[in-house]
Design an enzyme around this catalytic site. Sequence first.
Site, PDB file in Angstrom:
ATOM      1  N   ILE A   9      28.966 -15.426  69.839  1.00 20.22           N
ATOM      2  CA  ILE A   9      29.238 -16.586  70.703  1.00 20.22           C
ATOM      3  C   ILE A   9      29.210 -17.905  69.940  1.00 20.22           C
ATOM      4  O   ILE A   9      29.840 -18.883  70.344  1.00 20.22           O
ATOM      5  CB  ILE A   9      28.241 -16.630  71.889  1.00 20.22           C
ATOM      6  CG1 ILE A   9      28.723 -17.631  72.964  1.00 20.22           C
ATOM      7  CG2 ILE A   9      26.829 -16.956  71.411  1.00 20.22           C
ATOM      8  CD1 ILE A   9      27.925 -17.585  74.242  1.00 20.22           C
ATOM      9  N   THR A  10      28.503 -17.948  68.811  1.00 16.53           N
ATOM     10  CA  THR A  10      28.429 -19.205  68.058  1.00 16.53           C
ATOM     11  C   THR A  10      29.608 -19.398  67.117  1.00 16.53           C
ATOM     12  O   THR A  10      29.714 -20.421  66.451  1.00 16.53           O
ATOM     13  CB  THR A  10      27.125 -19.282  67.238  1.00 16.53           C
ATOM     14  OG1 THR A  10      27.074 -18.165  66.340  1.00 16.53           O
ATOM     15  CG2 THR A  10      25.908 -19.274  68.142  1.00 16.53           C
ATOM     16  N   GLY A  11      30.503 -18.412  67.045  1.00 16.90           N
ATOM     17  CA  GLY A  11      31.683 -18.527  66.199  1.00 16.90           C
ATOM     18  C   GLY A  11      32.810 -19.278  66.882  1.00 16.90           C
ATOM     19  O   GLY A  11      32.695 -19.701  68.036  1.00 16.90           O
ATOM     20  N   ALA A  86      30.957 -10.291  64.000  1.00 12.88           N
ATOM     21  CA  ALA A  86      31.430  -9.560  62.817  1.00 12.88           C
ATOM     22  C   ALA A  86      31.121 -10.344  61.553  1.00 12.88           C
ATOM     23  O   ALA A  86      30.877 -11.548  61.597  1.00 12.88           O
ATOM     24  CB  ALA A  86      32.939  -9.324  62.896  1.00 12.88           C
ATOM     25  N   SER A 129      41.938  -6.770  64.598  1.00  9.08           N
ATOM     26  CA  SER A 129      42.492  -7.764  63.688  1.00  9.08           C
ATOM     27  C   SER A 129      43.827  -7.329  63.096  1.00  9.08           C
ATOM     28  O   SER A 129      44.044  -6.134  62.824  1.00  9.08           O
ATOM     29  CB  SER A 129      41.497  -8.014  62.548  1.00  9.08           C
ATOM     30  OG  SER A 129      42.091  -8.747  61.496  1.00  9.08           O
ATOM     31  N   GLU A 131      44.546  -7.748  60.193  1.00  5.43           N
ATOM     32  CA  GLU A 131      44.232  -7.245  58.860  1.00  5.43           C
ATOM     33  C   GLU A 131      44.229  -5.718  58.815  1.00  5.43           C
ATOM     34  O   GLU A 131      44.279  -5.133  57.732  1.00  5.43           O
ATOM     35  CB  GLU A 131      42.881  -7.787  58.382  1.00  5.43           C
ATOM     36  CG  GLU A 131      42.881  -9.271  58.028  1.00  5.43           C
ATOM     37  CD  GLU A 131      43.604  -9.569  56.716  1.00  5.43           C
ATOM     38  OE1 GLU A 131      43.668  -8.665  55.849  1.00  5.43           O
ATOM     39  OE2 GLU A 131      44.101 -10.692  56.566  1.00  5.43           O
ATOM     40  N   TYR A 153      36.973  -5.184  55.134  1.00  5.97           N
ATOM     41  CA  TYR A 153      37.008  -5.752  56.483  1.00  5.97           C
ATOM     42  C   TYR A 153      38.041  -5.026  57.343  1.00  5.97           C
ATOM     43  O   TYR A 153      37.763  -4.596  58.463  1.00  5.97           O
ATOM     44  CB  TYR A 153      37.326  -7.249  56.412  1.00  5.97           C
ATOM     45  CG  TYR A 153      37.629  -7.884  57.755  1.00  5.97           C
ATOM     46  CD1 TYR A 153      36.595  -8.230  58.613  1.00  5.97           C
ATOM     47  CD2 TYR A 153      38.935  -8.141  58.158  1.00  5.97           C
ATOM     48  CE1 TYR A 153      36.858  -8.818  59.850  1.00  5.97           C
ATOM     49  CE2 TYR A 153      39.208  -8.722  59.380  1.00  5.97           C
ATOM     50  CZ  TYR A 153      38.167  -9.059  60.225  1.00  5.97           C
ATOM     51  OH  TYR A 153      38.440  -9.626  61.445  1.00  5.97           O
ATOM     52  N   HIS A 183      44.194 -16.860  63.932  1.00  5.79           N
ATOM     53  CA  HIS A 183      44.102 -17.945  64.922  1.00  5.79           C
ATOM     54  C   HIS A 183      43.064 -18.951  64.432  1.00  5.79           C
ATOM     55  O   HIS A 183      41.981 -18.599  63.999  1.00  5.79           O
ATOM     56  CB  HIS A 183      43.766 -17.396  66.306  1.00  5.79           C
ATOM     57  CG  HIS A 183      42.668 -16.384  66.325  1.00  5.79           C
ATOM     58  ND1 HIS A 183      42.798 -15.120  65.798  1.00  5.79           N
ATOM     59  CD2 HIS A 183      41.407 -16.454  66.818  1.00  5.79           C
ATOM     60  CE1 HIS A 183      41.667 -14.451  65.953  1.00  5.79           C
ATOM     61  NE2 HIS A 183      40.806 -15.246  66.558  1.00  5.79           N
ATOM     62  N   ARG A 282      42.535 -11.961  46.266  1.00  6.78           N
ATOM     63  CA  ARG A 282      41.879 -10.732  46.714  1.00  6.78           C
ATOM     64  C   ARG A 282      42.220  -9.600  45.748  1.00  6.78           C
ATOM     65  O   ARG A 282      43.311  -9.578  45.181  1.00  6.78           O
ATOM     66  CB  ARG A 282      42.371 -10.334  48.105  1.00  6.78           C
ATOM     67  CG  ARG A 282      42.129 -11.357  49.193  1.00  6.78           C
ATOM     68  CD  ARG A 282      42.697 -10.819  50.501  1.00  6.78           C
ATOM     69  NE  ARG A 282      42.658 -11.782  51.576  1.00  6.78           N
ATOM     70  CZ  ARG A 282      43.151 -11.559  52.795  1.00  6.78           C
ATOM     71  NH1 ARG A 282      43.734 -10.390  53.052  1.00  6.78           N
ATOM     72  NH2 ARG A 282      43.067 -12.468  53.723  1.00  6.78           N
ATOM     73  N   PRO A 283      41.301  -8.613  45.595  1.00  7.24           N
ATOM     74  CA  PRO A 283      41.623  -7.444  44.769  1.00  7.24           C
ATOM     75  C   PRO A 283      42.864  -6.697  45.270  1.00  7.24           C
ATOM     76  O   PRO A 283      43.638  -6.161  44.488  1.00  7.24           O
ATOM     77  CB  PRO A 283      40.363  -6.582  44.899  1.00  7.24           C
ATOM     78  CG  PRO A 283      39.267  -7.560  45.155  1.00  7.24           C
ATOM     79  CD  PRO A 283      39.886  -8.626  46.006  1.00  7.24           C
TER      80      PRO A 283
END
Length: 336
Positions: A9-11, A86, A129, A131, A153, A183, A282-283
């Site tokens: 919720i804090t994100g 997450a 996601s 991703e 991830y 987003h 990124r790798p």
Amino acid sequence: MEKALITGITGQDGSYLAELLLSKGYEVFGIIRRSSSFHTGRIDHLYKDPHNETRLKLIYGDLTDGGNLQSILNDVQPDEIYNLGAQSHVRVSFDQPIFTANVDGLGTLRLLEAARSLKKKVKFYQASSSEMYGKVRETPQTEETPFYPRSPYGCAKVYAFWQVVNHRESYDMFGCNGILFNHESPRRGETFVTRKITRAATRIKLGLQDKLYLGNLDAKRDWGFAGDYVEAMWLMLQQDKPDDYVVATGETHSVREFVEEVFGSLELDWQRYVEIDPRYYRPAEVDLLLGDASKAKKVLNWQSKVTFKQLAKMMTDSDMEIAENEKILKDHGKIS
């Protein structure tokens, strides 16, 4: 009064979702991790609003602690659960793959199992996601596009996605996956590339910073506004039947385009200030993400409203205010 429980919720997304649910008359419970300092900046305006005094409650908990989650759900007895919690930074997931899998993958399973044990029927939203598509098999990506994750991830999110589907089909749970493409908003964390760009550009404009270091400028993403996307989350849980939905704008833009848009709006030549740092590569890179949200438009009657240019301007304007306050403090010797 409907009860909603939000992890994360804090994100960024959690704060916008809490706003939306409170505006619809929900009683909102948010799970936050215990730490030595508060990280509630994104929801302080909600928490301090006297109108929300009895309808917004924060509870200490953690997705790595199944017993604790069970206890929270038994106490709250929510009607809807939104799992937004997450380890959400893709690059960091390469440095902390086991932690990422534990929180994002197994954490979702722990929460699903806790929800399944409740005597009441509960609706479950999982923050999936784009991703998960990674090395994309087709463009644009739809609900039917095969997953090919390219980061710890992404792998953890694929695991969580299929656990939701499995619980839906095995236990008749109302579980939905929202496959959200990138987003952003003024509330985006400063380590994410869009916010990193707007934060740096505004500081450079005011002489507070000299350079901006970035990785792959050619990576293309489908960028929308987080405030639009949380509405899609809520709409999924209002349907008669649970399902999975892509949430996206249907447009793709490169990191370079975002840089050009932001620096251009500030009348700065970005090439004078931006340098490439190999540490930010990124790798395994995800080159192109582009979502097809036709199903969400048809079934949920949802579509994104804020355009790419409007999003960049919104974030730049917000960070300019922060930079201006920084400059005032610096000029008065309050900060170095």
